[in-house]
Motif scaffolding. Structure first.
Motif, PDB file in Angstrom:
ATOM      1  N   PRO A 174      63.756  22.036  13.748  1.00 39.09           N
ATOM      2  CA  PRO A 174      64.772  21.523  12.820  1.00 39.09           C
ATOM      3  C   PRO A 174      65.647  20.475  13.502  1.00 39.09           C
ATOM      4  O   PRO A 174      65.926  20.573  14.702  1.00 39.09           O
ATOM      5  N   ARG A 175      66.039  19.478  12.729  1.00 34.41           N
ATOM      6  CA  ARG A 175      66.847  18.389  13.299  1.00 34.41           C
ATOM      7  C   ARG A 175      68.062  18.102  12.431  1.00 34.41           C
ATOM      8  O   ARG A 175      67.935  17.893  11.227  1.00 34.41           O
TER       9      ARG A 175
ATOM     10  N   ALA B  77      63.060  26.487  24.582  1.00 37.42           N
ATOM     11  CA  ALA B  77      64.172  27.442  24.480  1.00 37.42           C
ATOM     12  C   ALA B  77      65.201  27.046  23.424  1.00 37.42           C
ATOM     13  O   ALA B  77      66.263  27.651  23.333  1.00 37.42           O
ATOM     14  N   VAL B  78      64.875  26.036  22.629  1.00 32.36           N
ATOM     15  CA  VAL B  78      65.871  25.476  21.715  1.00 32.36           C
ATOM     16  C   VAL B  78      65.479  25.741  20.255  1.00 32.36           C
ATOM     17  O   VAL B  78      64.313  25.659  19.899  1.00 32.36           O
ATOM     18  N   ASP B  79      66.492  26.088  19.409  1.00 36.44           N
ATOM     19  CA  ASP B  79      66.206  26.324  17.985  1.00 36.44           C
ATOM     20  C   ASP B  79      66.339  25.047  17.173  1.00 36.44           C
ATOM     21  O   ASP B  79      65.676  24.883  16.152  1.00 36.44           O
TER      22      ASP B  79
ATOM     23  N   GLU C 111      70.330  28.866   9.114  1.00 34.40           N
ATOM     24  CA  GLU C 111      70.536  30.101   8.353  1.00 34.40           C
ATOM     25  C   GLU C 111      69.215  30.865   8.110  1.00 34.40           C
ATOM     26  O   GLU C 111      69.193  32.089   8.247  1.00 34.40           O
ATOM     27  N   PRO C 112      68.090  30.183   7.796  1.00 31.58           N
ATOM     28  CA  PRO C 112      66.851  30.957   7.593  1.00 31.58           C
ATOM     29  C   PRO C 112      66.472  31.789   8.828  1.00 31.58           C
ATOM     30  O   PRO C 112      66.077  32.958   8.699  1.00 31.58           O
ATOM     31  N   MET C 113      66.650  31.223  10.046  1.00 31.56           N
ATOM     32  CA  MET C 113      66.331  31.970  11.272  1.00 31.56           C
ATOM     33  C   MET C 113      67.277  33.158  11.416  1.00 31.56           C
ATOM     34  O   MET C 113      66.869  34.280  11.732  1.00 31.56           O
ATOM     35  N   ARG C 114      68.539  32.915  11.121  1.00 31.61           N
ATOM     36  CA  ARG C 114      69.542  33.966  11.265  1.00 31.61           C
ATOM     37  C   ARG C 114      69.317  35.072  10.219  1.00 31.61           C
ATOM     38  O   ARG C 114      69.524  36.246  10.491  1.00 31.61           O
ATOM     39  N   GLU C 115      68.853  34.668   9.049  1.00 36.24           N
ATOM     40  CA  GLU C 115      68.592  35.635   7.989  1.00 36.24           C
ATOM     41  C   GLU C 115      67.439  36.567   8.413  1.00 36.24           C
ATOM     42  O   GLU C 115      67.483  37.784   8.191  1.00 36.24           O
TER      43      GLU C 115
ATOM     44  N   GLN D  88      65.131  12.799   4.968  1.00 32.88           N
ATOM     45  CA  GLN D  88      64.121  12.761   6.029  1.00 32.88           C
ATOM     46  C   GLN D  88      64.176  13.960   6.969  1.00 32.88           C
ATOM     47  O   GLN D  88      63.165  14.370   7.504  1.00 32.88           O
ATOM     48  N   TYR D  89      65.399  14.461   7.216  1.00 34.37           N
ATOM     49  CA  TYR D  89      65.578  15.518   8.221  1.00 34.37           C
ATOM     50  C   TYR D  89      66.227  16.740   7.576  1.00 34.37           C
ATOM     51  O   TYR D  89      66.482  16.753   6.381  1.00 34.37           O
ATOM     52  N   ASP D  90      66.519  17.752   8.390  1.00 33.87           N
ATOM     53  CA  ASP D  90      67.090  18.978   7.824  1.00 33.87           C
ATOM     54  C   ASP D  90      68.515  18.760   7.330  1.00 33.87           C
ATOM     55  O   ASP D  90      68.940  19.371   6.359  1.00 33.87           O
ATOM     56  N   SER D  91      69.231  17.892   8.025  1.00 29.77           N
ATOM     57  CA  SER D  91      70.565  17.539   7.537  1.00 29.77           C
ATOM     58  C   SER D  91      71.092  16.312   8.284  1.00 29.77           C
ATOM     59  O   SER D  91      70.539  15.912   9.311  1.00 29.77           O
TER      60      SER D  91
END
Ligand code: G4P
Length: 291
Positions: free
Chosen positions: A54-55, A25-27, A108-112, A80-83
């Motif tokens: 994403p992490r 259930a987690v993005d 943002e890509p998911m929201r877009e 190494q990670y998304d941010s």
């Protein structure tokens, strides 16, 4: 010699299983690590659990870390990670807002995609995880802007997994502090113990303090010397010097090195020895990419 430490009580295994179930259930995973021990405070179980989620890595307690080392870690972890963000959750009142903004930016890509379907983007659902005492409650309170979770300096205080409506754009799933069944090397356990992520009741406090003294003397020569007025290079000798400096003498007149160890660890944990980072970026960190 580095002391052997192991601590994986049943409630952590239970929490690990619950986290695995709730991940669907987690993005986004917001993972806290201690800026003073960024490698030791990395839970390898999370690499397995997280899969391709994403992490966002948060380095907490940067006010007590070495700024140059923190900058190197942020650069390495961003690759190494998304941010990755480094934050002082104690003194920076904007740290919560910075984390919210970064979490939304990462997603943002998911929201877009949602916008492209004509849907108003829903709040990002993030799981906040980290080892005990890394600053999760403090972070959640900063994000949610009130005393949502009680911060406690007692590792392993059990909390259930709870959703917190932290911001109109961010829902946070709070999770208990979780370690893993077996530390890869003794140094990891010793560092986690020194910085308060392992229940002190099960530790040989003097051994933990001596290991930490040895690490600091190696990485920051002269640091303890100037604080405790002693050129002692032997960790046991340094404990005695701390007892002298802090006037810790037992009733029988012998220096109280146990209290010296407790006092030293307390000063280390509270950042009173200055900005120290006891692990530096190694080439392995670059290879430890999530599958
Ligand atoms: P947890 O939920 O992950 O177990 O950690 P928690 O937020 O309870 O934080 C553990 C301790 O670390 C708390 O201190 C908290 O104040 C402190 N802390 C968290 N983040 C930071 C940070 O960025 N900088 C500094 N300097 N400290 C931080 P405590 O000993 O319980 O003391 P108190 O401040 O609550 O009295």
């Amino acid at each position: 010699m580095v002391v052997k430490v192991q601590w994986y009580p049943g409630h952590m295994e239970k929490a690990r299983r619950e986290m695995a179930e709730r991940l669907k259930a987690v993005d986004l995973i917001i993972e806290l690590r201690d800026a003073r021990i960024p490698a030791a405070s990395t839970n390898p179980l999370l690499n397995m659990l997280a899969g391709k989620k994403p992490r966002l890595i948060i380095l907490s307690k940067t006010d007590m870390a070495d700024p140059a080392a923190t900058a190197e870690w942020v650069a390495a972890l961003k690759k190494q990670y998304d941010s990755c963000l480094a934050v002082d959750l104690m003194r920076d009142p904007h740290s919560g807002r910075k984390i919210i903004r970064e979490a939304i930016r990462v997603m943002e890509p998911m929201r877009e995609k949602q916008r492209a379907k004509g849907i108003r983007p829903r709040a990002v659902r993030a799981m906040a995880c980290g080892i005990p005492n890394v600053g999760k409650s403090t972070m959640i309170n900063r994000i949610a802007g009130k005393n949502t979770v009680k911060a406690a300096d007692k590792p392993g205080v059990t909390r259930s997994l709870t959703w917190i409506h932290a911001d109109p754009e961010l829902d946070l799933l709070d999770t208990p502090g979780v370690l893993w069944p077996k530390f890869d090397d003794d140094r990891t356990g010793a560092l986690l113990a020194a910085f308060g992520s392992i229940n002190d009741d099960i530790l040989d406090i003097k051994m933990i303090a001596m290991d930490a003294i040895h690490e600091i003397q190696t990485l920051y020569p002269g640091c303890l010397e100037s604080i405790y007025d002693s050129g002692e290079v032997n960790p046991n000798g340094m404990l005695k010097a701390i007892a002298v400096k802090r006037n810790l003498v037992r009733e029988d007149g012998v220096l109280d090195t146990r209290r010296a160890a407790e006092m030293f660890l307390n000063e280390l944990r509270k950042g009173k020895l200055g900005g120290l980072t006891l692990e530096h970026v190694r080439s392995e960190e670059q290879e430890d990419l999530p599958e």
